[in-house]
Design a protein around this motif. Sequence first.
Motif, short mmCIF file in Angstrom:
data_model
loop_
_atom_site.label_atom_id
_atom_site.label_comp_id
_atom_site.label_asym_id
_atom_site.label_seq_id
_atom_site.Cartn_x
_atom_site.Cartn_y
_atom_site.Cartn_z
N LEU A 793 11.35 4.44 -6.20
CA LEU A 793 12.67 3.93 -5.88
C LEU A 793 13.37 4.83 -4.88
CD1 LEU A 793 13.95 2.91 -9.45
CD2 LEU A 793 12.93 1.43 -7.71
N ASP A 794 14.30 4.24 -4.14
CA ASP A 794 15.08 4.97 -3.15
C ASP A 794 16.42 5.35 -3.78
OD1 ASP A 794 16.43 6.01 -1.00
OD2 ASP A 794 15.96 4.37 0.36
N ALA A 795 16.58 6.64 -4.13
CA ALA A 795 17.83 7.11 -4.74
C ALA A 795 18.86 7.36 -3.65
CB ALA A 795 17.58 8.39 -5.54
N TYR A 827 20.50 3.61 -7.09
CA TYR A 827 19.24 3.19 -6.48
C TYR A 827 19.48 2.00 -5.56
CZ TYR A 827 17.45 6.02 -10.34
OH TYR A 827 17.21 7.04 -11.21
N ILE A 836 17.51 -3.62 -10.23
CA ILE A 836 16.70 -2.46 -9.87
C ILE A 836 15.46 -2.44 -10.76
CG2 ILE A 836 16.63 0.05 -9.69
CD1 ILE A 836 18.51 -1.31 -7.70
N ARG A 841 10.60 -0.49 -4.98
CA ARG A 841 9.99 0.77 -4.57
C ARG A 841 9.70 0.78 -3.06
NH1 ARG A 841 5.13 1.15 -8.80
NH2 ARG A 841 5.08 -1.07 -8.23
N SER A 922 11.69 8.18 -8.49
CA SER A 922 12.44 7.92 -7.27
C SER A 922 12.25 9.09 -6.32
CB SER A 922 13.94 7.76 -7.59
OG SER A 922 14.52 9.00 -7.95
#
Length: 1021
Positions: A793-795, A827, A836, A841, A922
């Motif tokens: 995941l992109d935090a 996220y 989410i 991802r 993440s």
Amino acid sequence: MKPGLLLYSIFLWLFLQPLATLAHGSGGFVQAIAVKGTVRGTDGAPIPGVTIQVKGTSTGTVSQPDGTYTINVPDANATLQFSYIGYTPQEIPLAGRTTLDVVMSSSTSELEQVVVVGYGTRRKRDVTGAVGSVRGEEIAKQPVNTATQGVQGKLAGVQIISSGQPGSQPQVRVRGTGSMLAGAEPLYVVDGILTNDIRNINTADIVSMDVLKDASAAAIYGVRAANGVIIITTKRGQAGKMEVSYNMNIGWRQAANVVKMANTQQYTGYLADAGPQVTIPDFGADSDWYDAVLRKGLQQVHNISLSGGSEKFLYYFNAGYLTDEGIVKDNRYDRFTIRSNNEWNIVEDKLKFVAQLSYMHNKTDYVQLDDIYNNTYRAAPVVPIKRDGKYGNTSAFQNVGNPILSLDKSFDRMNENRLQGTTYLEYSPWKWLKLRSSIGVNQGFQNRRQYYDKYFNDETTFLVAGGNQQRPESQLTVVKEEGTEWLWENTATYQQRFDKHDLTVLAGYTAQKYEGDYLQGVRRNVPNSPDLWYLISGDPNTATNTSDGDKYARTSILARVNYSYDDKYLLSASFRNDASSRFPSDNRNGYFPAVGLGWVISQEDFMQDQKLFTFLKLRASWGRIGNDNIASNLYILTANSGLLYFFNGTATLGTNLADIKDRNLKWETTQEYDFGLEFSMMDSRLTGEVNYYNKETIDALVTVRIPGLLGDPDNEYTTNAGSFVNRGWEFTLGWKDRISDDLDYTIGGNLTLNRNEVTGLNQGQPLFRGGVGQQGNITKTDNGQPIGSFFVLDADGVFQSQAEIDAYVDKDGDKIQPGAVPGDLKYKDINGDGVINLDDRVYAGSYQPKLYYGINAGLNYKGMDFSVDFYGNAGNKIYNGKKAFRYEVTDNIEASYADKRWRADRPSATDPRTLPGGIPASDYFIESGSFFRMNNITVGYTLPKALLESIKIERLRVYLTSQNLFTAKKFTGFSPELVAGQARRDGFLSTQNSTSPLEAGIELNPYPTTKTFAIGLNVTF
């Protein structure tokens, strides 16, 4: 007589024979004439290390640091040959003289040195492939356990990642990751023995290490060469009086970097913010668990060697002892090695017999890092480590064991013996023809005992009742493993130079076979006494036995042609046909051709008037090589019999297939193009090399998931379903100069740029790997990305307030993270569905660096010598898995996180308020893997020869050295160097406990990189 006993008898005789010769006198010595002299350069400065050889014989010596030499010649009319890297070779008849001073001029190229290229040698200037070389003395001066660690940062295109764990083998990548599943390590060739493990090689025995980097250079080794070839040549004796040398260093190792964990105050403050559901015990403790587990470990190396001989017999004998206590309590590695290299000249210039043999015994005391480090990182500082003879019961407060209790109640020791040797007979009926037949044997035996003592909470722990860290029954595991590998090689070499033509033709046939057996037995309730640690001492009702083994064979036909015209136009072509039992009969043979072209531009007439280049060569090559480093049974179908099957209401016994195999499995093949430019300038003081390569792996072996309608959807099988490429540039530059008779210096560096990319997964199935606790798999290997890319995941920072949470909505106005509170990670909703989950991802880098480099410098002033090496890489990422591997809120935290995490009174845009168990994977846990390290620094002093003559010492040098003195890095974990290693173990003789390239770069339970401080001594009599 059993084959094993016969083998031991032969080895024992060959080891002891040269010593017996010494004990009873070397009757083979002839009356010799001593010739002395001094070798200097055109500037008058002495040149140390010049090789002086009696022409037509094997008698030779080297010049001393002051340029002087002494050599015994058979008669006063002999001819001496003088050669040294960077200088023009000379042949000078003695004509009755006993004193001969020589002046050597700089050669047209630093590249006059001879390198080993597989089944022969070539001048570096004549090589059309990419070859790198490091001299043995450069490796031996560093306090390292394994030779490859001493090469770190010294060769472009060669990435070496080392671990601080005693007895471990560094990971080596030649021009990037060359395989997903079939092993990414290079082939090692030690005096003709092919192996994947060189931990048995004493660094003091090495003359040179030559690395064949491109397919053209390595193709002569065919099946084993897909990941590059590292050729190690060990020392031999030289005719003359016996020379005795003693080398030693002693010092200590310690962790180069230790992650500082939260103390009691920081920890209790963190739990208070986590919520009122945690009751914190007050034991008056502030435990530093890493301080209790780690230590400074003693490290020492001792080597003694004897060498010498006559015109008929040359000998070299070395015995070495190494001990490394390790930096983890109870960890230790001891190694004893013997090497005996002997050469019998049966008929001068016609027939000789050579035996190069080595023996190693090592003893390793292991610690279970998965258990110890996991608990050490997570254990709460509020629990005492030990008090009043009892252990703090961490497991009653957390789901964590006391690591000191685990260490104290376990024993894990392995004893290993290795025999390795090559013997060959070489016959030259004419000067232009050499026939050689060799037999090499690599044999190993392991015996490992693991004993885990029983203990109960009420007997060994205190303060808190209950907990789950207990072992109600003792357990003994005994493992015995052995493997034997032999290699028979027969080659014929034709070499002739006439007019301007130089031609060398090689042809050969090889056969190889490996057999290995593995046996493991487990018993419980074994008494706690080392004298009773045998399986028969345990409860027979708890017996568990496992047996395994492997067997494979290869045969090969090889040929190579090297041709040069007028030392300007170079051609090299080779072909190898390999047959491997690891593939089905229809696909058993692999064909591996290669060709290389070279043009020495500086030899052309139009270059003779220019002053810029003293040497300039352009080269290009192409080649194909294979890889069969897979399990031997991947294509063999197995069946389960005796199964009940109901047909028409009647029960009968039936058979079904145990698994699905690809019956058409075939070679994984690497095809590579290489282009290079080599040059020297300013009277050979400045040298350099530039390379570009394109290395494509096709028919790559990967695992493919079986469709659910064909059986268990969790099953996978191996097939040729992938392809990927490594493209890159290599740059090498070096400068050496002599300021005066007493002062000279060198400085150099290398840089490698590499890009790895998956270009085709034919079955359309990406490979997910890299499990991190409850986060699941965090790497994904797919088209367009490097192997083992992080997929998480992109935090997008931290929610600073409830208003931000309320404002983070989807297109319908619904909250995307409705359960979040201020201080939680935010996220990105990548696919825009308002939820989410795993579909959001993204790729977030990989462990493979975009560039790596090395810098080295040296200075000599009179008897003083100084050298320093630096090493580093950039552009790679590391997943801080230990920080992400959390099961409950009571797990300890790092001190740096405790001081900067989000709080209402201390906002943070990057670090959340807590790290709960089950936090999703993440890029918050992804950090930079770039680093710059002082790899080695050494200061030495050689005593003047005049001072030593009175005490009969030829040479004496003392030195101080440090390995990994400092590292500049961004990574907050233990070390940015994480060993990924091989995906599987190829028989007993290359056992490596490491992970696949598909999951490299995840720090979970690493052995920290160590720094070393040592003092050393070199003495020659």
